[in-house]
Design an enzyme around this catalytic site. Sequence first.
Site: not given
Length: 429
Positions: A18, A41, A89, A124, A264, A335
């Site tokens: 994101v 990273r 999250t 989120t 998500c 994920r």
Amino acid sequence: MKRSLQDVKIAVIGLGYVGLPLARLMSTKFKTIGYDMNAERVNLLNQGCDSTLEVPNDLLKQALSSGFRCTATLDDIRDANFYIVAVPTPVDKNNHPDLTPLLSASKTVGQVIKKGDIVVYESTVYPGVTEDECLPVVERASGLKYNTDFFAGYSPERINPGDKEHSVEKIKKVTSGSTPEVADLVDKVYNSVLVNGTHKAPSIKVAEASKIIENSQRDVNIAFMNELAKIFNAMGIDTYDVLEAAASKWNFIKMKPGLVGGHCISVDPYYLIQKAQVYGVMPRVMMSARRLNDGMGDYVANQVIKLMNKKGILVKDAKILILGFSFKENCPDTRNTKVADIYHTFLEYTPNITVFDPWADAEKVKKEYGITTISEGLENLKGKYDAVVLAVAHKEFTQTSIRSFLNSENGVVYDVKGVLNRNEIDGRL
């Protein structure tokens, strides 16, 4: 608080799926710096290499040459006045919301935020997290008072990993602010970089709620499709034929059954589920959808085993090939992938399981799931397996004959994604 767009200096906290695309986009209009705790990273990003593949390397290098940069040093972001938090999250092993990354990022912001600055959250969450959980952390770390010394906003992320059509600049974003004036400024900042503009919500809580129901709605809809697949498979009816026929009605919402993974849809509903129960509401539809979707990996494996038994293939010690491990096609994101559940169910019967994925990072998969995957030599796998499961529709798989991986014509091909010609398969969701 009065500030013009020309005065905005942005720092994006969290440079994952994101944060990085958003930071790169913001850098086209504003002085922007990206911050991430992962120094390795950050180093790769500053060299113009994004391992998530969300930002093409040439686009990243162009941004870097125009002034954008990434850092793992906190002092480097003190000059910003518009902080955007874009950290994960997740849920814990019991599917309870884990706000640790978000609260840690809030503490980070609190260590650098100044009077008049704004912090906008993209992560989120259930309604209330921004104002009740995050901002008190910022206050404690900064010594500043919310809505007096500093201000806040919420603009939920809508990134779809691997989706090059709905890229961040084309997504219509929901925005909000802690005061009407701040809401206007937050809206203007996002509007200045977005092709399709924004929707300004009347409050931060409304914006938080809007995001979490987006993913919960999809979870429930997919669960219904998965339940239909189970019913029609038991009846010997092809689910896709049924959906095609039903879709001839003008107002039928056509969706497909499938595995629900990723960060998500398979996670966010748990945030609302827990918060609803705090208010005495039992969200039975959402809870049932989560249970059903979480069990689809095991269901797929057992469907394959049933087909093998029907063909007289001894499942014990059989050789099985699983094509794909990431949670969606043409994307390295693993994920919460439910392909791991397929693997573990097969493992109860045979250790001879090969997982091939040209997109997934084998080292990360091994570390997180304890599963060995391979990414090269697809042609060398042909003619070796009793059963093949197309779990993810990577382009490398849809461009080859899946049956060519079988060791005999009697083998089983199972299509999880519903993309193969029905003449090539023995079963599908």
